[in-house]
Write an enzyme that holds these catalytic residues in place. Sequence first.
Site, PDB file in Angstrom:
ATOM      1  CB  THR A  88      -0.899  -0.015   1.262  1.00 54.31           C
ATOM      2  OG1 THR A  88      -1.485   1.261   1.436  1.00 54.31           O
ATOM      3  CG2 THR A  88      -0.093  -0.309   2.534  1.00 54.31           C
ATOM      4  CG  ASP A  89      -1.195   4.984  -0.924  1.00 48.25           C
ATOM      5  OD1 ASP A  89      -1.750   4.286  -0.052  1.00 48.25           O
ATOM      6  OD2 ASP A  89      -1.792   5.916  -1.520  1.00 48.25           O
ATOM      7  CE1 TYR A 105      -3.430  -2.666   5.748  1.00 49.46           C
ATOM      8  CE2 TYR A 105      -3.214  -0.326   5.234  1.00 49.46           C
ATOM      9  CZ  TYR A 105      -3.306  -1.648   4.823  1.00 49.46           C
ATOM     10  OH  TYR A 105      -3.274  -1.955   3.480  1.00 49.46           O
ATOM     11  CE1 TYR A 141     -15.058   7.729  10.634  1.00 43.05           C
ATOM     12  CE2 TYR A 141     -12.896   7.145   9.758  1.00 43.05           C
ATOM     13  CZ  TYR A 141     -14.132   6.766  10.257  1.00 43.05           C
ATOM     14  OH  TYR A 141     -14.415   5.438  10.394  1.00 43.05           O
ATOM     15  N   GLY A 185      -4.830   9.850  14.679  1.00 50.90           N
ATOM     16  CA  GLY A 185      -3.620   9.789  13.834  1.00 50.90           C
ATOM     17  C   GLY A 185      -3.924   9.845  12.346  1.00 50.90           C
TER      18      GLY A 185
HETATM   19  P1  NAD Z   1      -9.709  -7.390   2.229  1.00 55.18           P
HETATM   20  O1  NAD Z   1      -9.699  -7.128   3.687  1.00 55.18           O
HETATM   21  O2  NAD Z   1     -10.925  -7.092   1.444  1.00 55.18           O
HETATM   22  O3  NAD Z   1      -9.347  -8.928   1.953  1.00 55.18           O
HETATM   23  C1  NAD Z   1      -8.320  -9.596   2.648  1.00 55.18           C
HETATM   24  C2  NAD Z   1      -8.477 -11.079   2.386  1.00 55.18           C
HETATM   25  O4  NAD Z   1      -7.385 -11.754   3.055  1.00 55.18           O
HETATM   26  C3  NAD Z   1      -9.771 -11.670   2.969  1.00 55.18           C
HETATM   27  O5  NAD Z   1     -10.361 -12.542   2.038  1.00 55.18           O
HETATM   28  C4  NAD Z   1      -9.321 -12.448   4.205  1.00 55.18           C
HETATM   29  O6  NAD Z   1     -10.126 -13.548   4.504  1.00 55.18           O
HETATM   30  C5  NAD Z   1      -7.907 -12.863   3.779  1.00 55.18           C
HETATM   31  N1  NAD Z   1      -7.018 -13.118   4.929  1.00 55.18           N
HETATM   32  C6  NAD Z   1      -6.853 -12.339   6.027  1.00 55.18           C
HETATM   33  N2  NAD Z   1      -5.944 -12.902   6.855  1.00 55.18           N
HETATM   34  C7  NAD Z   1      -5.517 -14.040   6.250  1.00 55.18           C
HETATM   35  C8  NAD Z   1      -4.573 -15.044   6.608  1.00 55.18           C
HETATM   36  N3  NAD Z   1      -3.889 -14.999   7.758  1.00 55.18           N
HETATM   37  N4  NAD Z   1      -4.376 -16.080   5.748  1.00 55.18           N
HETATM   38  C9  NAD Z   1      -5.076 -16.148   4.583  1.00 55.18           C
HETATM   39  N5  NAD Z   1      -5.996 -15.230   4.211  1.00 55.18           N
HETATM   40  C10 NAD Z   1      -6.209 -14.191   5.037  1.00 55.18           C
HETATM   41  O7  NAD Z   1      -8.436  -6.605   1.664  1.00 55.18           O
HETATM   42  P2  NAD Z   1      -8.247  -5.911   0.239  1.00 55.18           P
HETATM   43  O8  NAD Z   1      -8.760  -4.536   0.301  1.00 55.18           O
HETATM   44  O9  NAD Z   1      -8.691  -6.841  -0.806  1.00 55.18           O
HETATM   45  O10 NAD Z   1      -6.646  -5.804   0.211  1.00 55.18           O
HETATM   46  C11 NAD Z   1      -5.855  -6.848  -0.339  1.00 55.18           C
HETATM   47  C12 NAD Z   1      -4.390  -6.460  -0.228  1.00 55.18           C
HETATM   48  O11 NAD Z   1      -4.154  -5.245  -0.921  1.00 55.18           O
HETATM   49  C13 NAD Z   1      -3.929  -6.206   1.209  1.00 55.18           C
HETATM   50  O12 NAD Z   1      -2.632  -6.722   1.340  1.00 55.18           O
HETATM   51  C14 NAD Z   1      -3.930  -4.694   1.329  1.00 55.18           C
HETATM   52  O13 NAD Z   1      -2.960  -4.273   2.270  1.00 55.18           O
HETATM   53  C15 NAD Z   1      -3.549  -4.286  -0.073  1.00 55.18           C
HETATM   54  N6  NAD Z   1      -4.032  -2.975  -0.515  1.00 55.18           N
HETATM   55  C16 NAD Z   1      -5.344  -2.634  -0.392  1.00 55.18           C
HETATM   56  C17 NAD Z   1      -5.794  -1.409  -0.886  1.00 55.18           C
HETATM   57  C18 NAD Z   1      -7.251  -1.003  -0.789  1.00 55.18           C
HETATM   58  O14 NAD Z   1      -7.569   0.143  -1.088  1.00 55.18           O
HETATM   59  N7  NAD Z   1      -8.156  -1.874  -0.406  1.00 55.18           N
HETATM   60  C19 NAD Z   1      -4.880  -0.532  -1.480  1.00 55.18           C
HETATM   61  C20 NAD Z   1      -3.542  -0.904  -1.573  1.00 55.18           C
HETATM   62  C21 NAD Z   1      -3.134  -2.132  -1.110  1.00 55.18           C
HETATM   63  O1  DAU Z   2      -4.153   3.942   0.625  1.00 59.69           O
HETATM   64  C1  DAU Z   2      -4.381   2.579   0.486  1.00 59.69           C
HETATM   65  C2  DAU Z   2      -5.222   2.075   1.645  1.00 59.69           C
HETATM   66  O2  DAU Z   2      -6.539   2.547   1.428  1.00 59.69           O
HETATM   67  C3  DAU Z   2      -5.194   0.562   1.799  1.00 59.69           C
HETATM   68  O3  DAU Z   2      -3.892   0.145   2.099  1.00 59.69           O
HETATM   69  C4  DAU Z   2      -6.158   0.112   2.904  1.00 59.69           C
HETATM   70  O4  DAU Z   2      -6.198  -1.301   2.975  1.00 59.69           O
HETATM   71  C5  DAU Z   2      -7.542   0.646   2.564  1.00 59.69           C
HETATM   72  O5  DAU Z   2      -8.460   0.296   3.577  1.00 59.69           O
HETATM   73  C6  DAU Z   2      -7.503   2.158   2.380  1.00 59.69           C
HETATM   74  O6  DAU Z   2      -7.232   2.826   3.645  1.00 59.69           O
HETATM   75  P1  DAU Z   2      -8.000   4.169   4.063  1.00 59.69           P
HETATM   76  O7  DAU Z   2      -7.932   4.328   5.521  1.00 59.69           O
HETATM   77  O8  DAU Z   2      -7.559   5.307   3.220  1.00 59.69           O
HETATM   78  O9  DAU Z   2      -9.494   3.759   3.582  1.00 59.69           O
HETATM   79  P2  DAU Z   2     -10.932   3.982   4.248  1.00 59.69           P
HETATM   80  O10 DAU Z   2     -11.926   3.624   3.211  1.00 59.69           O
HETATM   81  O11 DAU Z   2     -11.038   3.336   5.573  1.00 59.69           O
HETATM   82  O12 DAU Z   2     -10.973   5.550   4.457  1.00 59.69           O
HETATM   83  C7  DAU Z   2     -10.808   6.446   3.367  1.00 59.69           C
HETATM   84  C8  DAU Z   2     -10.852   7.854   3.916  1.00 59.69           C
HETATM   85  O13 DAU Z   2     -12.181   8.129   4.369  1.00 59.69           O
HETATM   86  C9  DAU Z   2      -9.959   8.076   5.129  1.00 59.69           C
HETATM   87  O14 DAU Z   2      -9.420   9.384   5.078  1.00 59.69           O
HETATM   88  C10 DAU Z   2     -10.898   7.940   6.311  1.00 59.69           C
HETATM   89  C11 DAU Z   2     -12.219   8.459   5.770  1.00 59.69           C
HETATM   90  N1  DAU Z   2     -13.438   7.845   6.330  1.00 59.69           N
HETATM   91  C12 DAU Z   2     -13.523   6.498   6.342  1.00 59.69           C
HETATM   92  C13 DAU Z   2     -14.647   5.860   6.844  1.00 59.69           C
HETATM   93  C14 DAU Z   2     -14.741   4.359   6.893  1.00 59.69           C
HETATM   94  C15 DAU Z   2     -14.488   8.645   6.758  1.00 59.69           C
HETATM   95  O15 DAU Z   2     -14.418   9.879   6.716  1.00 59.69           O
HETATM   96  N2  DAU Z   2     -15.614   8.020   7.248  1.00 59.69           N
HETATM   97  C16 DAU Z   2     -15.733   6.655   7.322  1.00 59.69           C
HETATM   98  O16 DAU Z   2     -16.769   6.164   7.804  1.00 59.69           O
END
Ligand code: NAD
Ligand code: DAU
Length: 351
Positions: free
Chosen positions: A130-131, A156, A213, A290
């Site tokens: 992730t970034d 995280y 938030y 934070g």
């Molecule tokens: P998610 O939470 O939707 O999915 C995570 C998956 O991993 C789930 O299916 C869960 O069951 C599985 N998992 C958790 N712990 C495990 C374990 N110990 N062994 C095997 N499986 C396990 O997450 P996502 O949003 O799909 O993110 C996937 C990856 O991409 C993560 O590594 C996250 O850090 C990274 N990432 C996410 C984002 C984003 O915006 N969602 C952005 C950049 C990077």
């Molecule tokens: O930047 C990549 C990351 O983006 C990934 O590595 C993470 O797995 C992914 O969850 C995401 O993290 P964020 O914290 O940026 O995503 P989230 O959707 O939780 O929140 C996005 C922004 O919105 C953040 O500034 C917090 C704000 N927020 C979030 C929620 C859930 C709100 O204002 N209200 C909310 O209810």
Amino acid sequence: MILVTGGAGFIGANFILDWLRLNDEPVINLDKLTYAGNLNTLKELESDTRHIFIKGDIGDSQLVENILDKYKPRAVINFAAESHVDRSILEPHAFLQTNVIGTFNLLESVKKYWTNLPNSNEFRFLHVSTDEVYGSLERTEPAFTEGHKYEPNSPYSASKAASDHFVRAYHHTYGLPVLTTNCSNNYGPFHFPEKLIPLMIINALSGKGLPVYGDGQQIRDWLYVKDHCAAIRCVLAGGKVGETYNIGGWNEKPNIEIVNTICELLDELRPRADGKPYAKQIQYVADRPGHDRRYAVDANKIECQLDWRPAETFETGIRKTVQWYLDNQVWVENVQSGAYRTWISKNYAER
Ligand code: NAD
Ligand code: DAU
């Protein structure tokens, strides 16, 4: 054959669905099925022999070694992680367990397997990160490049940073052929409704508050999930071993703008019964502790070296996403039941 971990989650499942739409190379999907993993997401692959689902933990060395020896994948793509920042603030242990220890155990199992491969140069371990590992930017600072220093601010991002460092170390020390990608915020189909975009769509439709938030001026850089999946395929195919690639769509937006856009799309696609705008449901709530102010990804390296470009603009991607949630209420109800609902009621009175 490739091994994908975390393939029942948001990005991993989109990756597998796209992979099997594009080619016939089978995928083993190792997923623990935490609250965030959902096999309904992969329903269309139920009787597809190219998808082999195994329920299990990336940290279970015996299981992982058995899988590697049995199926002999040419690559491992590690999506498995605890992924939600708010949860990491409330309950950090699982993040350490999966993201750090789990990735470490996975690397150890993969190293054992890779060492004995006849064509070990061709093997790849691609770590999806992730970034957020780079910390927070001031408004005037340039976007994160691959050389930006690591300054993770949440449990995280600290756990993801630690896993990135282990991946790097396994290349530097043992020569494991690794690739690391650091992507910005994803959105799109099958996004778990604890995250900003799906939460806002679902809360709006059910007449609930839209919790923004702090002042809502935090900036995230948004990328449609299928563009992220395409970038990962690109890095897997052509990335230089040992290198890291930032992935992003040059789409910086303040949170409040995202929420207003969703409200406007819903006003158009599914107007409220009383004719009032969905934006009336916006509620400013306590800030995330934070809370990082701004993320922005410089995607020049992947664009110039691997010729990857996002297919979606934010406007096209967010419209598709809102429409997807309108069309997939059953999926939403399904993932919102059980353990997730109990956890939400325990931690967020207002939801
Ligand atoms: P998610 O939470 O939707 O999915 C995570 C998956 O991993 C789930 O299916 C869960 O069951 C599985 N998992 C958790 N712990 C495990 C374990 N110990 N062994 C095997 N499986 C396990 O997450 P996502 O949003 O799909 O993110 C996937 C990856 O991409 C993560 O590594 C996250 O850090 C990274 N990432 C996410 C984002 C984003 O915006 N969602 C952005 C950049 C990077
Ligand atoms: O930047 C990549 C990351 O983006 C990934 O590595 C993470 O797995 C992914 O969850 C995401 O993290 P964020 O914290 O940026 O995503 P989230 O959707 O939780 O929140 C996005 C922004 O919105 C953040 O500034 C917090 C704000 N927020 C979030 C929620 C859930 C709100 O204002 N209200 C909310 O209810």
